[in-house]
Enzyme design. Structure first.
Site, PDB file in Angstrom:
ATOM      1  N   HIS A  45       0.860  -1.197   0.000  1.00  0.00           N
ATOM      2  CA  HIS A  45       0.000   0.000   0.000  1.00  0.00           C
ATOM      3  C   HIS A  45       0.886   1.233   0.000  1.00  0.00           C
ATOM      4  O   HIS A  45       1.089   1.848   1.037  1.00  0.00           O
ATOM      5  CB  HIS A  45      -0.912  -0.009   1.235  1.00  0.00           C
ATOM      6  CG  HIS A  45      -2.006   1.022   1.191  1.00  0.00           C
ATOM      7  ND1 HIS A  45      -1.792   2.345   1.497  1.00  0.00           N
ATOM      8  CD2 HIS A  45      -3.325   0.923   0.875  1.00  0.00           C
ATOM      9  CE1 HIS A  45      -2.938   3.022   1.384  1.00  0.00           C
ATOM     10  NE2 HIS A  45      -3.876   2.178   1.001  1.00  0.00           N
ATOM     11  N   ILE A  51       2.134   4.601   1.673  1.00  0.00           N
ATOM     12  CA  ILE A  51       1.207   5.523   2.351  1.00  0.00           C
ATOM     13  C   ILE A  51       0.446   4.722   3.401  1.00  0.00           C
ATOM     14  O   ILE A  51      -0.069   3.633   3.105  1.00  0.00           O
ATOM     15  CB  ILE A  51       0.194   6.133   1.348  1.00  0.00           C
ATOM     16  CG1 ILE A  51       0.908   7.081   0.378  1.00  0.00           C
ATOM     17  CG2 ILE A  51      -0.913   6.879   2.075  1.00  0.00           C
ATOM     18  CD1 ILE A  51      -0.006   7.620  -0.701  1.00  0.00           C
ATOM     19  N   GLY A  54      -5.740   4.684   5.461  1.00  0.00           N
ATOM     20  CA  GLY A  54      -6.624   5.453   6.341  1.00  0.00           C
ATOM     21  C   GLY A  54      -7.293   4.601   7.407  1.00  0.00           C
ATOM     22  O   GLY A  54      -7.431   5.024   8.559  1.00  0.00           O
ATOM     23  N   VAL A  55      -7.696   3.383   7.050  1.00  0.00           N
ATOM     24  CA  VAL A  55      -8.362   2.532   8.041  1.00  0.00           C
ATOM     25  C   VAL A  55      -7.441   2.231   9.221  1.00  0.00           C
ATOM     26  O   VAL A  55      -7.903   2.030  10.344  1.00  0.00           O
ATOM     27  CB  VAL A  55      -8.874   1.184   7.465  1.00  0.00           C
ATOM     28  CG1 VAL A  55     -10.075   1.405   6.577  1.00  0.00           C
ATOM     29  CG2 VAL A  55      -7.788   0.460   6.712  1.00  0.00           C
ATOM     30  N   GLU A  59      -7.788   2.537  13.294  1.00  0.00           N
ATOM     31  CA  GLU A  59      -7.396   1.468  14.209  1.00  0.00           C
ATOM     32  C   GLU A  59      -6.438   2.000  15.283  1.00  0.00           C
ATOM     33  O   GLU A  59      -6.534   1.631  16.459  1.00  0.00           O
ATOM     34  CB  GLU A  59      -6.756   0.321  13.414  1.00  0.00           C
ATOM     35  CG  GLU A  59      -6.202  -0.821  14.249  1.00  0.00           C
ATOM     36  CD  GLU A  59      -7.267  -1.573  15.051  1.00  0.00           C
ATOM     37  OE1 GLU A  59      -8.437  -1.567  14.642  1.00  0.00           O
ATOM     38  OE2 GLU A  59      -6.907  -2.156  16.091  1.00  0.00           O
TER      39      GLU A  59
END
Lengths: 142, 86
Positions: A45, A51, A54-55, A59
């Site tokens: 990713h 990067i 976002g998830v 978390e």
């Protein structure tokens, strides 16, 4: 670090809190996570353009929120029940030292709602409201 | 009391974003959770906050909260009772 491992059950490669900067139970938690090229999720990713997903920012905030609780949750899972108003304003890349801040907002029964912010060098990267559900106590599990 | 029930229904629709519902469609005695309106525990958190902000009545104990949240009638009665007490 020992304090972190005693408070939450998460482990490599999914332990996303490196250091607790400030912990006021029920009031405020500030924690840190350093992003490095060694982080396994950055391999894919994205290849050649690492990067932080976002998830995973969400978390991180959820894991930091577990430190608002006085009791150790290392053998008592905390689940994400809701994510609301999540905004990703800028991305995080290797070398970034992320500051996670979590403030409690409301609670009812086993649910706790928190407001979370992730900053890097004073810039806001992410804000979100999360609802966390404390799982059953270990003795209540079959 | 019937005014309060109407207000409670409007609050439920507004706070829980049940935009395709009208107050008339919520029965006073129908269960709010599970069958009936089908609310869940996250809705309960939102509803407890709404009751506190709108009526100044705090629902902090999950036991008494869930009893108040049985249906619109019980919630209106809980609000009336605790407003009178304060």
């Amino acid at each position: 670090m020992k304090q972190i491992l005693e408070q939450i059950p998460h482990r490599f490669p999914f332990l996303l809190v490196d250091r607790i900067l400030e912990r006021q139970v029920g009031v405020r938690v500030r924690a840190e996570k350093l992003i490095t090229m060694g982080d396994p999720f950055l391999q894919g990713h994205f290849p050649g353009m690492p990067i932080l997903p976002g998830v995973l920012m969400l978390e991180m905030l959820a894991q930091a929120a577990a430190f608002l609780e006085a009791e150790p949750l290392a053998d008592r899972p905390v689940f994400l029940a809701q994510v609301a108003d999540a905004r990703f304003k800028a991305s995080a890349v290797p070398g970034d030292r992320l500051e996670l801040e979590v403030l409690p907002d409301a609670s009812f029964g086993a649910l706790q709602r928190v407001r979370g912010t992730i900053r890097c060098e004073g810039r806001v990267l992410c804000t979100a409201r999360l609802v966390l559900a404390k799982g059953p106590a270990p003795e209540a599990l079959p | 009391m019937s005014d309060l029930k109407q207000q409670v229904k409007e609050m439920i629709i507004q706070r829980l974003k049940l935009e395709d519902m009208t107050p008339d469609q919520i029965d006073d005695e129908a269960p709010l959770f599970g069958e009936g309106l089908g609310l869940d525990s996250i809705d309960a958190l939102e509803l407890a906050l709404g009751v506190e902000q709108v009526y100044g009545v705090k629902i902090d104990n999950e036991g008494s909260g869930m009893k108040a949240f049985k249906n619109v009638s019980s919630l209106a009665a809980f609000i009336a009772e605790n407003q009178a007490a304060s």
